[in-house]
Design an enzyme around this catalytic site. Sequence first.
Site, short mmCIF file in Angstrom:
data_model
loop_
_atom_site.label_atom_id
_atom_site.label_comp_id
_atom_site.label_asym_id
_atom_site.label_seq_id
_atom_site.Cartn_x
_atom_site.Cartn_y
_atom_site.Cartn_z
N GLU A 124 -3.90 6.60 -4.35
CA GLU A 124 -3.78 5.48 -5.29
C GLU A 124 -3.58 5.96 -6.72
OE1 GLU A 124 -4.54 1.09 -5.84
OE2 GLU A 124 -3.28 2.43 -4.72
N ARG A 138 0.85 -1.18 0.00
CA ARG A 138 0.00 0.00 0.00
C ARG A 138 0.89 1.24 0.00
NH1 ARG A 138 -3.32 -3.01 -1.36
NH2 ARG A 138 -5.44 -3.35 -0.59
N HIS A 157 -1.73 -0.53 -9.98
CA HIS A 157 -2.23 -1.55 -9.06
C HIS A 157 -2.66 -2.81 -9.81
CE1 HIS A 157 -4.22 -1.96 -4.83
NE2 HIS A 157 -3.65 -3.09 -5.22
#
Length: 328
Positions: free
Chosen positions: A267, A239, A286
Amino acid sequence: MGPGIADRLFAERHRVRLAALAETDPHLVAHDLASPTSHVAEALAAAEVLLTCWGAPVLTAEVLAAAPRLRAVVHAAGSVKHHITDACWERGIAVTSAAAANALPVAEYTLAAILFAGKHVLPAAQRYAELRAPHDWLRASDGTGNYHRTVGLVGASRIGRRVIELLRPFDFRVLLHDPYVDAVEAAELGVELVDLDTLCARSSVVSVHAPQLPATERMIGARQLAAMPDGATLVNTARGSLVDESALLGELVSGRLHAVLDVTEPELPPRESPLYDLPNVLLTPHIAGSLGNELHRMADRALDELERYAAGVPFADPVLPAALHHSA
């Protein structure tokens, strides 16, 4: 689960198997359990097991009250923290997840990142495109290579342990930092247990595999980044919040460090973020976790667990509430 997930998660063979294992409508997918349609409400009231995936609605006490027969949740993905609540544990609902299946592609991505980092593949490819002419690549490659290179892994999570397994055939020295692993277990894993600062100082590649917790926020900070050797690579598939991004940007903009980042904080980096353009950064959206046909592995694992439940056998990979405070 969230809209559009089921059609990617399940091939027809999964729907056939699901229908054989349980009394169900294999095409009924609920996106909202707080204000369900009459059809979903009827199914929820009769449900003994919920099969969930990404985007699953939160199982609040109110939702559970509408599901009096519910006994188990089978999650066809990784972490259950987004939808499993204290009310589920208080009710004694059994929970399992396909976290082990989802760990595999992340570990594979990490292995590729480590191998490419050691060979300096990204800068070599960029230099090749710039030159488009003969060059002394042997001399240019002095200091590169993966023979006896030191790799530091932060976190012996499912993914971290799988990375350790994948690294065994290679000639790496592997360091590990994890406060929940002792020297005996580290020896069994075949790694050297060290503190975080030592790991960063000794590793040519540092790969982050710790869970997102208050205690792990920005655990890779300015001090740890400054301790990394010149030319070292940081790999983050965990993360973005685990790394102090402002401190990392300073090291990357200077060119001192390299990075392979599949996650960031936030993100989606702002459009003006240097991460998109820096030549020493490989930034991906991701994608390390299960995508494409890899979702079918999670579906297979979830249906294996459902089959065990139907046979009255305990889950092979149960989620235990006591472990959630130090896991993803």
